[in-house]
Design an enzyme around this catalytic site. Structure first.
Site, PDB file in Angstrom:
ATOM      1  N   GLU A 121      -4.306   5.049   6.451  1.00 28.12           N
ATOM      2  CA  GLU A 121      -4.030   4.790   5.029  1.00 28.12           C
ATOM      3  C   GLU A 121      -4.375   5.970   4.124  1.00 28.12           C
ATOM      4  OE1 GLU A 121      -4.921   0.849   2.955  1.00 28.12           O
ATOM      5  OE2 GLU A 121      -6.249   2.212   1.894  1.00 28.12           O
ATOM      6  N   ARG A 157       0.835  -1.219   0.000  1.00 29.31           N
ATOM      7  CA  ARG A 157       0.000   0.000   0.000  1.00 29.31           C
ATOM      8  C   ARG A 157       0.864   1.262   0.000  1.00 29.31           C
ATOM      9  NH1 ARG A 157      -2.676  -3.801  -0.725  1.00 29.31           N
ATOM     10  NH2 ARG A 157      -4.580  -4.426   0.333  1.00 29.31           N
ATOM     11  N   SER A 188     -10.501   0.766   3.887  1.00 27.75           N
ATOM     12  CA  SER A 188      -9.684   0.545   5.096  1.00 27.75           C
ATOM     13  C   SER A 188      -9.125   1.874   5.575  1.00 27.75           C
ATOM     14  CB  SER A 188      -8.518  -0.390   4.789  1.00 27.75           C
ATOM     15  OG  SER A 188      -9.002  -1.563   4.203  1.00 27.75           O
TER      16      SER A 188
HETATM   17  P1  FAD Z   1      -8.199   9.985  -4.480  1.00 24.98           P
HETATM   18  O1  FAD Z   1      -8.864   9.680  -3.184  1.00 24.98           O
HETATM   19  O2  FAD Z   1      -8.799  11.000  -5.343  1.00 24.98           O
HETATM   20  O3  FAD Z   1      -6.679  10.366  -4.178  1.00 24.98           O
HETATM   21  C1  FAD Z   1      -5.890   9.586  -3.313  1.00 24.98           C
HETATM   22  C2  FAD Z   1      -4.478  10.193  -3.265  1.00 24.98           C
HETATM   23  O4  FAD Z   1      -3.861  10.044  -4.548  1.00 24.98           O
HETATM   24  C3  FAD Z   1      -4.502  11.691  -2.990  1.00 24.98           C
HETATM   25  O5  FAD Z   1      -3.351  12.012  -2.241  1.00 24.98           O
HETATM   26  C4  FAD Z   1      -4.427  12.318  -4.366  1.00 24.98           C
HETATM   27  O6  FAD Z   1      -3.842  13.592  -4.369  1.00 24.98           O
HETATM   28  C5  FAD Z   1      -3.548  11.324  -5.107  1.00 24.98           C
HETATM   29  N1  FAD Z   1      -3.861  11.260  -6.537  1.00 24.98           N
HETATM   30  C6  FAD Z   1      -5.031  10.934  -7.122  1.00 24.98           C
HETATM   31  N2  FAD Z   1      -4.914  10.948  -8.460  1.00 24.98           N
HETATM   32  C7  FAD Z   1      -3.642  11.302  -8.720  1.00 24.98           C
HETATM   33  C8  FAD Z   1      -2.887  11.519  -9.923  1.00 24.98           C
HETATM   34  N3  FAD Z   1      -3.429  11.348 -11.129  1.00 24.98           N
HETATM   35  N4  FAD Z   1      -1.593  11.896  -9.818  1.00 24.98           N
HETATM   36  C9  FAD Z   1      -1.020  12.090  -8.601  1.00 24.98           C
HETATM   37  N5  FAD Z   1      -1.671  11.911  -7.442  1.00 24.98           N
HETATM   38  C10 FAD Z   1      -2.962  11.514  -7.502  1.00 24.98           C
HETATM   39  N6  FAD Z   1      -7.750   0.465  -1.894  1.00 24.98           N
HETATM   40  C11 FAD Z   1      -7.055  -0.658  -2.119  1.00 24.98           C
HETATM   41  O7  FAD Z   1      -5.823  -0.592  -2.305  1.00 24.98           O
HETATM   42  N7  FAD Z   1      -7.657  -1.864  -2.170  1.00 24.98           N
HETATM   43  C12 FAD Z   1      -8.977  -2.013  -1.980  1.00 24.98           C
HETATM   44  O8  FAD Z   1      -9.484  -3.124  -2.048  1.00 24.98           O
HETATM   45  C13 FAD Z   1      -9.749  -0.847  -1.712  1.00 24.98           C
HETATM   46  N8  FAD Z   1     -11.063  -0.928  -1.477  1.00 24.98           N
HETATM   47  C14 FAD Z   1     -11.791   0.193  -1.189  1.00 24.98           C
HETATM   48  C15 FAD Z   1     -13.168   0.052  -0.920  1.00 24.98           C
HETATM   49  C16 FAD Z   1     -13.924   1.176  -0.640  1.00 24.98           C
HETATM   50  C17 FAD Z   1     -15.402   1.016  -0.342  1.00 24.98           C
HETATM   51  C18 FAD Z   1     -13.323   2.465  -0.645  1.00 24.98           C
HETATM   52  C19 FAD Z   1     -14.157   3.679  -0.392  1.00 24.98           C
HETATM   53  C20 FAD Z   1     -11.970   2.597  -0.885  1.00 24.98           C
HETATM   54  C21 FAD Z   1     -11.183   1.456  -1.161  1.00 24.98           C
HETATM   55  N9  FAD Z   1      -9.800   1.541  -1.414  1.00 24.98           N
HETATM   56  C22 FAD Z   1      -9.076   0.404  -1.679  1.00 24.98           C
HETATM   57  C23 FAD Z   1      -9.120   2.838  -1.381  1.00 24.98           C
HETATM   58  C24 FAD Z   1      -9.201   3.610  -2.738  1.00 24.98           C
HETATM   59  O9  FAD Z   1     -10.289   3.178  -3.488  1.00 24.98           O
HETATM   60  C25 FAD Z   1      -7.928   3.456  -3.568  1.00 24.98           C
HETATM   61  O10 FAD Z   1      -6.809   3.906  -2.853  1.00 24.98           O
HETATM   62  C26 FAD Z   1      -8.018   4.231  -4.898  1.00 24.98           C
HETATM   63  O11 FAD Z   1      -6.879   3.963  -5.685  1.00 24.98           O
HETATM   64  C27 FAD Z   1      -8.134   5.738  -4.686  1.00 24.98           C
HETATM   65  O12 FAD Z   1      -8.427   6.317  -5.942  1.00 24.98           O
HETATM   66  P2  FAD Z   1      -9.047   7.780  -6.073  1.00 24.98           P
HETATM   67  O13 FAD Z   1      -9.024   8.141  -7.499  1.00 24.98           O
HETATM   68  O14 FAD Z   1     -10.358   7.829  -5.383  1.00 24.98           O
HETATM   69  O15 FAD Z   1      -7.966   8.619  -5.264  1.00 24.98           O
HETATM   70  P1  NAP Z   2     -10.340 -10.094   4.882  1.00 22.74           P
HETATM   71  O1  NAP Z   2     -10.467 -11.104   3.801  1.00 22.74           O
HETATM   72  O2  NAP Z   2     -11.352 -10.067   5.981  1.00 22.74           O
HETATM   73  O3  NAP Z   2      -8.883 -10.224   5.525  1.00 22.74           O
HETATM   74  C1  NAP Z   2      -8.504  -9.372   6.588  1.00 22.74           C
HETATM   75  C2  NAP Z   2      -7.075  -8.953   6.390  1.00 22.74           C
HETATM   76  O4  NAP Z   2      -6.254 -10.102   6.435  1.00 22.74           O
HETATM   77  C3  NAP Z   2      -6.847  -8.288   5.060  1.00 22.74           C
HETATM   78  O5  NAP Z   2      -6.538  -6.970   5.322  1.00 22.74           O
HETATM   79  C4  NAP Z   2      -5.745  -9.077   4.394  1.00 22.74           C
HETATM   80  O6  NAP Z   2      -4.595  -8.310   4.093  1.00 22.74           O
HETATM   81  C5  NAP Z   2      -5.309 -10.090   5.398  1.00 22.74           C
HETATM   82  N1  NAP Z   2      -5.240 -11.420   4.771  1.00 22.74           N
HETATM   83  C6  NAP Z   2      -6.243 -12.314   4.683  1.00 22.74           C
HETATM   84  N2  NAP Z   2      -5.794 -13.448   4.142  1.00 22.74           N
HETATM   85  C7  NAP Z   2      -4.497 -13.261   3.845  1.00 22.74           C
HETATM   86  C8  NAP Z   2      -3.487 -14.091   3.281  1.00 22.74           C
HETATM   87  N3  NAP Z   2      -3.716 -15.355   2.932  1.00 22.74           N
HETATM   88  N4  NAP Z   2      -2.265 -13.580   3.136  1.00 22.74           N
HETATM   89  C9  NAP Z   2      -2.003 -12.345   3.509  1.00 22.74           C
HETATM   90  N5  NAP Z   2      -2.913 -11.510   4.063  1.00 22.74           N
HETATM   91  C10 NAP Z   2      -4.147 -11.975   4.242  1.00 22.74           C
HETATM   92  O7  NAP Z   2     -10.238  -8.623   4.248  1.00 22.74           O
HETATM   93  P2  NAP Z   2     -11.354  -7.651   3.686  1.00 22.74           P
HETATM   94  O8  NAP Z   2     -11.426  -6.480   4.550  1.00 22.74           O
HETATM   95  O9  NAP Z   2     -12.605  -8.396   3.354  1.00 22.74           O
HETATM   96  O10 NAP Z   2     -10.695  -7.179   2.320  1.00 22.74           O
HETATM   97  C11 NAP Z   2     -10.522  -8.073   1.254  1.00 22.74           C
HETATM   98  C12 NAP Z   2      -9.415  -7.573   0.348  1.00 22.74           C
HETATM   99  O11 NAP Z   2      -9.774  -6.299  -0.182  1.00 22.74           O
HETATM  100  C13 NAP Z   2      -8.088  -7.374   1.076  1.00 22.74           C
HETATM  101  O12 NAP Z   2      -7.046  -7.714   0.191  1.00 22.74           O
HETATM  102  C14 NAP Z   2      -8.063  -5.904   1.385  1.00 22.74           C
HETATM  103  O13 NAP Z   2      -6.758  -5.358   1.410  1.00 22.74           O
HETATM  104  C15 NAP Z   2      -8.851  -5.314   0.213  1.00 22.74           C
HETATM  105  N6  NAP Z   2      -9.556  -4.102   0.655  1.00 22.74           N
HETATM  106  C16 NAP Z   2      -8.817  -2.963   0.811  1.00 22.74           C
HETATM  107  C17 NAP Z   2      -9.421  -1.778   1.193  1.00 22.74           C
HETATM  108  C18 NAP Z   2      -8.635  -0.494   1.298  1.00 22.74           C
HETATM  109  O14 NAP Z   2      -9.239   0.543   1.420  1.00 22.74           O
HETATM  110  N7  NAP Z   2      -7.337  -0.533   1.265  1.00 22.74           N
HETATM  111  C19 NAP Z   2     -10.790  -1.768   1.447  1.00 22.74           C
HETATM  112  C20 NAP Z   2     -11.493  -2.942   1.303  1.00 22.74           C
HETATM  113  C21 NAP Z   2     -10.875  -4.116   0.909  1.00 22.74           C
HETATM  114  P3  NAP Z   2      -4.440  -7.426   2.758  1.00 22.74           P
HETATM  115  O15 NAP Z   2      -5.231  -6.224   3.049  1.00 22.74           O
HETATM  116  O16 NAP Z   2      -2.981  -7.175   2.744  1.00 22.74           O
HETATM  117  O17 NAP Z   2      -4.922  -8.217   1.601  1.00 22.74           O
END
Ligand code: FAD
Ligand code: NAP
Length: 343
Positions: A335, A165, A239
Site C-alpha cells: 500500500e 485505497r 496497513s
Molecule cells: P505521506 O506519507 O507524506 O505521503 C504519501 C504519498 O502521498 C506519497 O507518495 C506522497 O508523495 C504523496 N503526497 C503527500 N502529500 C501530497 C500532496 N499534497 N500532493 C501530492 N502528493 C502528496 N490510511 C488509511 O487509508 N486508513 C487508515 O485507517 C489508516 N491508518 C493508519 C494508521 C497508522 C498507525 C499509520 C502509520 C498509517 C495509517 N494509514 C491509514 C496510512 C496513512 O496515514 C494515510 O495514507 C495518510 O493519508 C498519509 O498521509 P501523509 O501526509 O502521511 O502522506
Molecule cells: P478489522 O476491523 O480487524 O478488519 C479487518 C479487515 O476486514 C479490514 O481491513 C476491513 O477492510 C475488512 N472488513 C471488516 N469488516 C468489514 C465489512 N463489514 N465490510 C467490508 N470490509 C470489512 O480492521 P483493522 O485493521 O482494525 O482496521 C480498522 C479500519 O481502519 C479498517 O477500515 C482499515 O482499513 C482501517 N485502517 C487502515 C490502515 C491503513 O494503513 N490503510 C491502518 C489501520 C486501520 P477495510 O480495510 O477495507 O475497511
C-alpha cells in the site's frame, strides 16, 4: 524565498523512522514557495518527493533529489446550502486536527476517519478509508499544482477516479500534480455510519438516541489506540498491504482448503480478502526477520522497531508476499509508496 537544506536526515519525517538522507529538503508554506521549489528541482533535474506526514511511504534508501515538505496551512467554511457545508483545508493541515476542527464546528461526516495519521493533502491520494467511510464519501473538490505547467488546477470528484485505497493520483496522474487544498462536503445534520463490525460492537452498549458523531469519533479513537501500534513508539505505516480484491471463483477455490478464509462482498462478482488473515494464516503474525517485524495484534501492520532503512521492511514484505502467494495463489500489493522507486 524558501530555504533549500542540503543533506537532511528524514528519520523524523517518516513514521517508519527510516534514517535516510535527502539530497535537498525544503518546507513550503505558500503556493508561491511550492512553485519555486518545483522550479528549483526542474532546473537541476532533481527527482521530487512530495512529503506530508510521511505515514504512507517507505524510504528504502537515501533520496537523490528534492523533498518538498508541504506545510500549507488554513481551513475555512467556503459555502453552504440547506443540507451541507463546504469546508476547505490546505494540504499541509494535520488530518486528525482537521477532523477535530469539524467536530467542534458541528460539520459532520469525518468521524469514522478519526486518528488517521498524516496530512489533508495526502488523503485523496489513496482515498483514505476506515470503519466504513472513505474520503470519496465526503469529497467535494481539490486544487493542485500542475508540476509541468505550474498552473493551479481544480479536480472535481469524477476526475479523481477514486477507488479502494486508490485514485488517479496513484495511477495515470502519478507525480504530475501536487495537491494544495481539499474541499469537503460535510453534513449539517449528524450522518452516522455505524455498520462496520468493530464500531457496531463497541457501540452496542449505548442507547441508539445517545450515539452522537462525537461519541463515534471517540470510540473510533479508542479502538484504534487499543489495536494499532503508535508510530512514535513502534515505527510503522499502518496497513502494509492492500486487501486483495479477487473474483468469487478464486475465493471458492481457496475455500476448498481454507474454509475459514475471511472475505467481504466487493461488488460485480468480486470479493475483498482480509490480507491480515492471509498473513496470519501463513504463520507470520508476531514474527520478525532482518530487524523488521509483523505486529502481534494485526498482521497487516509491519513494524520497524530498530529504525532501519525501509529496505529491511521491504525484504520482510517480499517474504510475506511469496509465502501468501504460494499458499493461496493471491498477490499482496504494497500500500505505501516506495522511495527511491525500485528500478
Ligand atoms: P505521506 O506519507 O507524506 O505521503 C504519501 C504519498 O502521498 C506519497 O507518495 C506522497 O508523495 C504523496 N503526497 C503527500 N502529500 C501530497 C500532496 N499534497 N500532493 C501530492 N502528493 C502528496 N490510511 C488509511 O487509508 N486508513 C487508515 O485507517 C489508516 N491508518 C493508519 C494508521 C497508522 C498507525 C499509520 C502509520 C498509517 C495509517 N494509514 C491509514 C496510512 C496513512 O496515514 C494515510 O495514507 C495518510 O493519508 C498519509 O498521509 P501523509 O501526509 O502521511 O502522506
Ligand atoms: P478489522 O476491523 O480487524 O478488519 C479487518 C479487515 O476486514 C479490514 O481491513 C476491513 O477492510 C475488512 N472488513 C471488516 N469488516 C468489514 C465489512 N463489514 N465490510 C467490508 N470490509 C470489512 O480492521 P483493522 O485493521 O482494525 O482496521 C480498522 C479500519 O481502519 C479498517 O477500515 C482499515 O482499513 C482501517 N485502517 C487502515 C490502515 C491503513 O494503513 N490503510 C491502518 C489501520 C486501520 P477495510 O480495510 O477495507 O475497511
Amino acid at each position: 524565498m524558501p530555504l533549500y537544506l542540503p543533506h537532511i536526515n528524514l528519520q523524523r519525517y517518516n513514521t517508519l523512522a527510516s534514517p535516510v538522507m535527502a539530497q535537498f529538503f525544503v518546507s513550503v508554506t505558500t503556493e508561491l514557495e511550492l512553485l519555486e521549489a518545483v522550479k528549483f528541482a526542474r532546473e537541476r533535474k532533481l527527482p521530487l518527493l512530495v512529503l506530508g506526514g510521511g505515514s504512507n511511504i517507505v524510504l528504502r534508501d537515501d533520496f537523490p533529489g528534492l523533498v518538498i515538505h508541504i506545510h500549507l496551512l488554513g481551513k475555512d467554511l467556503v459555502n453552504e446550502d440547506d443540507d451541507y457545508v463546504y469546508v476547505k483545508a490546505a494540504a499541509g493541515e494535520n488530518w486528525h486536527e482537521f477532523v477535530e476542527y469539524c467536530l467542534d464546528y458541528q460539520y459532520w461526516g469525518l468521524e469514522n476517519l478519526s486518528l488517521i495519521p498524516g496530512s489533508v493533502g495526502a488523503a485523496p491520494i489513496q482515498n483514505i478509508g476506515a470503519y466504513g467511510v472513505e474520503l470519496e464519501n465526503v469529497f467535494s473538490e481539490l486544487t493542485a499544482l500542475d508540476v509541468q505547467s505550474g498552473l493551479s488546477v481544480t479536480f472535481v470528484k469524477d476526475s479523481c477516479q477514486f477507488n479502494y485505497r486508490d485514485s488517479v493520483f496513484k495511477g495515470a496522474l502519478k507525480d504530475k500534480y501536487i495537491i494544495t487544498s481539499v474541499t469537503f462536503k460535510l453534513y449539517k445534520r449528524p450522518h452516522l455510519v455505524l455498520e462496520y463490525p468493530a464500531l457496531k460492537n463497541a457501540l452496542s452498549g449505548y442507547a441508539e438516541d445517545s450515539i452522537t458523531p462525537n461519541l463515534v469519533s471517540e470510540v473510533v479513537c479508542n479502538i484504534r489506540q487499543s489495536k494499532l501500534p503508535e508510530p512514535k513508539q513502534i515505527p510503522n505505516v499502518g496497513s502494509f498491504f492492500k486487501n486483495p480484491i479477487v473474483s468469487e471463483s478464486i475465493l471458492q477455490s481457496i475455500q476448498k482448503n481454507y474454509p475459514a478464509i475471511v472475505s467481504y462482498p466487493a461488488g460485480e462478482g468480486k470479493v475483498k480478502l482480509a490480507a491480515g488473515w492471509l498473513i496470519d494464516c501463513a504463520g507470520w503474525k508476531g514474527n520478525n526477520e532482518g530487524g523488521a517485524a509483523v505486529h502481534d495484534q494485526q498482521a497487516l501492520v509491519l513494524t520497524n522497531p530498530h529504525r532501519l532503512k525501509g529496505q529491511a521492511v521491504l525484504d520482510l514484505a517480499q517474504k510475506i508476499q511469496a509465502s501468501v502467494f504460494s499458499l493461496f495463489g493471491v498477490e499482496l500489493e504494497i500500500e505505501p509508496r516506495i522511495y527511491p522507486e525500485p528500478v
